[in-house]
Design a protein around this motif. Structure first.
Motif, PDB file in Angstrom:
ATOM      1  N   THR A 175       0.823  -1.205   0.000  1.00 56.03           N
ATOM      2  CA  THR A 175       0.000   0.000   0.000  1.00 56.03           C
ATOM      3  C   THR A 175       0.855   1.251   0.000  1.00 56.03           C
ATOM      4  O   THR A 175       0.603   2.199  -0.761  1.00 56.03           O
ATOM      5  CB  THR A 175      -0.925   0.019   1.229  1.00 56.03           C
ATOM      6  OG1 THR A 175      -1.781  -1.123   1.184  1.00 56.03           O
ATOM      7  CG2 THR A 175      -1.771   1.284   1.251  1.00 56.03           C
ATOM      8  N   TYR A 176       1.895   1.262   0.828  1.00 54.38           N
ATOM      9  CA  TYR A 176       2.734   2.448   0.952  1.00 54.38           C
ATOM     10  C   TYR A 176       3.575   2.663  -0.305  1.00 54.38           C
ATOM     11  O   TYR A 176       3.813   3.797  -0.708  1.00 54.38           O
ATOM     12  CB  TYR A 176       3.622   2.317   2.189  1.00 54.38           C
ATOM     13  CG  TYR A 176       2.824   2.093   3.444  1.00 54.38           C
ATOM     14  CD1 TYR A 176       2.128   3.129   4.055  1.00 54.38           C
ATOM     15  CD2 TYR A 176       2.716   0.822   4.013  1.00 54.38           C
ATOM     16  CE1 TYR A 176       1.367   2.920   5.190  1.00 54.38           C
ATOM     17  CE2 TYR A 176       1.960   0.605   5.151  1.00 54.38           C
ATOM     18  CZ  TYR A 176       1.294   1.658   5.741  1.00 54.38           C
ATOM     19  OH  TYR A 176       0.536   1.440   6.855  1.00 54.38           O
ATOM     20  N   LYS A 213       2.637   1.912  -3.295  1.00 54.88           N
ATOM     21  CA  LYS A 213       1.701   2.461  -4.283  1.00 54.88           C
ATOM     22  C   LYS A 213       1.513   3.955  -4.058  1.00 54.88           C
ATOM     23  O   LYS A 213       1.471   4.741  -5.007  1.00 54.88           O
ATOM     24  CB  LYS A 213       0.363   1.726  -4.181  1.00 54.88           C
ATOM     25  CG  LYS A 213      -0.668   2.183  -5.194  1.00 54.88           C
ATOM     26  CD  LYS A 213      -1.964   1.427  -5.037  1.00 54.88           C
ATOM     27  CE  LYS A 213      -3.006   1.928  -6.036  1.00 54.88           C
ATOM     28  NZ  LYS A 213      -4.309   1.207  -5.859  1.00 54.88           N
ATOM     29  N   TRP A 214       1.389   4.354  -2.788  1.00 53.68           N
ATOM     30  CA  TRP A 214       1.241   5.777  -2.479  1.00 53.68           C
ATOM     31  C   TRP A 214       2.441   6.572  -2.978  1.00 53.68           C
ATOM     32  O   TRP A 214       2.294   7.639  -3.575  1.00 53.68           O
ATOM     33  CB  TRP A 214       1.110   5.974  -0.973  1.00 53.68           C
ATOM     34  CG  TRP A 214      -0.182   5.505  -0.383  1.00 53.68           C
ATOM     35  CD1 TRP A 214      -1.273   5.037  -1.052  1.00 53.68           C
ATOM     36  CD2 TRP A 214      -0.510   5.452   1.007  1.00 53.68           C
ATOM     37  NE1 TRP A 214      -2.261   4.686  -0.170  1.00 53.68           N
ATOM     38  CE2 TRP A 214      -1.825   4.934   1.095  1.00 53.68           C
ATOM     39  CE3 TRP A 214       0.182   5.780   2.165  1.00 53.68           C
ATOM     40  CZ2 TRP A 214      -2.448   4.754   2.321  1.00 53.68           C
ATOM     41  CZ3 TRP A 214      -0.444   5.609   3.390  1.00 53.68           C
ATOM     42  CH2 TRP A 214      -1.754   5.098   3.464  1.00 53.68           C
ATOM     43  N   GLU A 235       4.538   5.864  -5.331  1.00 53.96           N
ATOM     44  CA  GLU A 235       4.556   5.930  -6.793  1.00 53.96           C
ATOM     45  C   GLU A 235       3.617   7.015  -7.296  1.00 53.96           C
ATOM     46  O   GLU A 235       3.911   7.704  -8.274  1.00 53.96           O
ATOM     47  CB  GLU A 235       4.161   4.567  -7.389  1.00 53.96           C
ATOM     48  CG  GLU A 235       5.223   3.490  -7.243  1.00 53.96           C
ATOM     49  CD  GLU A 235       6.475   3.810  -8.016  1.00 53.96           C
ATOM     50  OE1 GLU A 235       6.375   4.487  -9.068  1.00 53.96           O
ATOM     51  OE2 GLU A 235       7.562   3.410  -7.570  1.00 53.96           O
ATOM     52  N   GLU A 236       2.482   7.190  -6.630  1.00 51.83           N
ATOM     53  CA  GLU A 236       1.495   8.188  -7.060  1.00 51.83           C
ATOM     54  C   GLU A 236       2.016   9.613  -6.902  1.00 51.83           C
ATOM     55  O   GLU A 236       1.624  10.502  -7.660  1.00 51.83           O
ATOM     56  CB  GLU A 236       0.203   8.019  -6.258  1.00 51.83           C
ATOM     57  CG  GLU A 236      -0.557   6.729  -6.572  1.00 51.83           C
ATOM     58  CD  GLU A 236      -1.755   6.548  -5.655  1.00 51.83           C
ATOM     59  OE1 GLU A 236      -1.964   7.401  -4.776  1.00 51.83           O
ATOM     60  OE2 GLU A 236      -2.489   5.550  -5.827  1.00 51.83           O
ATOM     61  N   VAL A 237       2.878   9.856  -5.912  1.00 54.29           N
ATOM     62  CA  VAL A 237       3.327  11.226  -5.637  1.00 54.29           C
ATOM     63  C   VAL A 237       4.783  11.442  -6.026  1.00 54.29           C
ATOM     64  O   VAL A 237       5.371  12.459  -5.669  1.00 54.29           O
ATOM     65  CB  VAL A 237       3.137  11.565  -4.136  1.00 54.29           C
ATOM     66  CG1 VAL A 237       1.673  11.453  -3.748  1.00 54.29           C
ATOM     67  CG2 VAL A 237       3.996  10.651  -3.246  1.00 54.29           C
ATOM     68  N   ARG A 238       5.343  10.508  -6.765  1.00 49.66           N
ATOM     69  CA  ARG A 238       6.782  10.560  -7.063  1.00 49.66           C
ATOM     70  C   ARG A 238       7.186  11.854  -7.749  1.00 49.66           C
ATOM     71  O   ARG A 238       8.268  12.403  -7.490  1.00 49.66           O
ATOM     72  CB  ARG A 238       7.167   9.354  -7.935  1.00 49.66           C
ATOM     73  CG  ARG A 238       8.660   9.273  -8.216  1.00 49.66           C
ATOM     74  CD  ARG A 238       8.986   8.025  -9.016  1.00 49.66           C
ATOM     75  NE  ARG A 238       8.714   6.833  -8.245  1.00 49.66           N
ATOM     76  CZ  ARG A 238       9.537   6.319  -7.345  1.00 49.66           C
ATOM     77  NH1 ARG A 238      10.686   6.921  -7.088  1.00 49.66           N
ATOM     78  NH2 ARG A 238       9.227   5.213  -6.698  1.00 49.66           N
ATOM     79  N   GLU A 239       6.364  12.392  -8.631  1.00 48.66           N
ATOM     80  CA  GLU A 239       6.729  13.571  -9.415  1.00 48.66           C
ATOM     81  C   GLU A 239       6.434  14.889  -8.708  1.00 48.66           C
ATOM     82  O   GLU A 239       6.772  15.953  -9.223  1.00 48.66           O
ATOM     83  CB  GLU A 239       5.991  13.544 -10.769  1.00 48.66           C
ATOM     84  CG  GLU A 239       6.253  12.296 -11.607  1.00 48.66           C
ATOM     85  CD  GLU A 239       7.731  12.124 -11.924  1.00 48.66           C
ATOM     86  OE1 GLU A 239       8.416  13.150 -12.119  1.00 48.66           O
ATOM     87  OE2 GLU A 239       8.197  10.968 -11.970  1.00 48.66           O
ATOM     88  N   LYS A 272       4.611  16.363  -1.594  1.00 46.56           N
ATOM     89  CA  LYS A 272       4.666  14.909  -1.434  1.00 46.56           C
ATOM     90  C   LYS A 272       4.392  14.512   0.017  1.00 46.56           C
ATOM     91  O   LYS A 272       3.597  13.611   0.297  1.00 46.56           O
ATOM     92  CB  LYS A 272       6.048  14.413  -1.875  1.00 46.56           C
ATOM     93  CG  LYS A 272       6.204  12.911  -1.904  1.00 46.56           C
ATOM     94  CD  LYS A 272       7.605  12.535  -2.374  1.00 46.56           C
ATOM     95  CE  LYS A 272       7.853  13.024  -3.781  1.00 46.56           C
ATOM     96  NZ  LYS A 272       9.178  12.571  -4.283  1.00 46.56           N
ATOM     97  N   VAL A 297       0.647  15.064   0.890  1.00 47.24           N
ATOM     98  CA  VAL A 297      -0.258  14.035   0.361  1.00 47.24           C
ATOM     99  C   VAL A 297      -0.134  12.739   1.160  1.00 47.24           C
ATOM    100  O   VAL A 297      -1.142  12.105   1.514  1.00 47.24           O
ATOM    101  CB  VAL A 297       0.040  13.778  -1.132  1.00 47.24           C
ATOM    102  CG1 VAL A 297      -0.754  12.567  -1.634  1.00 47.24           C
ATOM    103  CG2 VAL A 297      -0.306  15.003  -1.962  1.00 47.24           C
ATOM    104  N   LYS A 345      -3.025  10.687   3.415  1.00 49.57           N
ATOM    105  CA  LYS A 345      -3.384   9.283   3.212  1.00 49.57           C
ATOM    106  C   LYS A 345      -3.274   8.499   4.522  1.00 49.57           C
ATOM    107  O   LYS A 345      -4.106   7.632   4.811  1.00 49.57           O
ATOM    108  CB  LYS A 345      -2.495   8.666   2.137  1.00 49.57           C
ATOM    109  CG  LYS A 345      -2.822   9.142   0.726  1.00 49.57           C
ATOM    110  CD  LYS A 345      -1.962   8.450  -0.299  1.00 49.57           C
ATOM    111  CE  LYS A 345      -2.351   8.847  -1.720  1.00 49.57           C
ATOM    112  NZ  LYS A 345      -3.701   8.357  -2.081  1.00 49.57           N
TER     113      LYS A 345
END
Length: 330
Positions: A125-126, A128-129, A131-135, A141, A144, A148
């Protein structure tokens, strides 16, 4: 060392890792009495990736099943049976299994608390999180990820507040199944704390040590059917002999604290800060000592030789770089 300052060492600790090189040694240096286990989820993934032929018979598809069975076996003979089945299909897979320290991933040899609770990768889960905010910029970051975590904690706190059971729902169901199997078992009193339980076989239950000769109690953290039969005969409360980690109130306590929302991110104000004089330097990273040792090791034992010029016979240079005047050929 920072983690040690906030984690109590008054009770047994177990760290679970994905076998990252050097991590086990580093953990033991800080938490000298802690146990170290390997994530079975990661081990199983690695086991599947490293499966190479030749395979004997039609048992290739059963290799992962036998690997998990070896990990879950509570006795050495059960562990050996499962690994022998792997060896019959693939000697290379068998060698791969044995090169992993068995005391770090098998119930039969692990010294810490092992409650046989295997789910999906706990870090999935972490990851995935992240990866979603990598950019995103670092400040956004963090914001966010904090949101979560706030949502996750609130959801688990809300859900667990409605549980009517003393244990978490999944553990309550497992205890119910063991209770059903306890009916009809014959209990013989050896002492106030030691009992024999008879059915198809004889098992010895020691309620002081929370132990049964079937080894299921210690492996799962929940009383086995033999122990429950003893509790039924002696009037003891079965919940007093369940691991504290499975109690609903402890689960609720884990998520009772909240993460306070942070102030919104404020960008730098060019009117109040001189951006031309603002220099953000990269972090200083000291060179690891082991790299210095490697360099010293490489240079140690190197044999040096003196270079002699083939034309003037002087040392320190060769013919191509010789500056001596040439003698004309007669």
């Amino acid at each position: 060392m920072t983690l040690r300052s906030v984690v109590s060492t008054s009770q047994s600790l177990t760290f679970v890792s994905d076998r990252e090189k050097g991590l086990k040694k580093s953990v033991i240096e800080v938490f000298e009495n802690a146990h170290h286990g390997y994530s079975l989820h990661r081990l199983l993934e690695s086991f599947k990736k490293n499966l190479k032929g030749p395979f004997h018979g039609d048992g290739k598809g059963l290799l992962p099943i036998n690997f998990v069975a070896a990990a879950h076996a509570v006795r050495l003979d059960g562990f050996k049976t499962s690994t022998d089945q792997i060896r019959r299909v693939s000697s290379q897979a068998y060698d791969w299994v044995l090169q992993i320290e068995p005391e770090c991933w098998t119930n039969a040899l692990f010294k810490g608390e092992h409650y046989n609770h295997v789910t999906s990768d706990v870090a999935e889960t972490y990851i995935k999180w992240i990866e979603e905010v990598r950019e995103l910029p670092i400040a956004q970051k963090i914001e966010v990820l904090s949101c979560k975590l706030m949502e996750l904690i609130n959801t688990r706190r809300t859900d667990s507040s409605t549980w009517p059971t003393k244990l978490t729902p999944s553990k309550e169901e497992k205890l119910r199944q063991e209770t059903l199997q306890a009916y009809g078992l014959k209990v013989l009193f050896s002492s106030d704390t030691l009992f024999e339980v008879h059915k198809d076989s004889i098992n010895v239950v020691d309620i002081d040590k929370w132990d049964c000769s079937c080894l299921k109690w210690k492996a799962t953290g929940l009383p086995c059917c033999h122990a429950i039969a003893v509790f039924n005969c002696t009037g003891r409360n079965v919940y007093d002999y369940c691991s504290r980690y499975f109690k609903a109130n402890n689960f609720q306590l884990t998520y009772s604290e909240s993460i306070n929302p942070s102030a919104p991110f404020q960008p730098l104000d060019s009117d109040t800060i001189d951006l031309e004089t603002l220099h953000v330097l990269p972090p200083f990273i000291s060179k690891p000592q082991n790299q210095e040792k490697k360099k010293q090791t490489r240079t140690k034992g190197v044999i040096t030789r003196t270079v002699t010029c083939a034309r003037c016979k002087e040392v320190g240079h060769n013919k191509a770089t010789c500056k001596a005047p040439t003698t004309p050929t007669p």
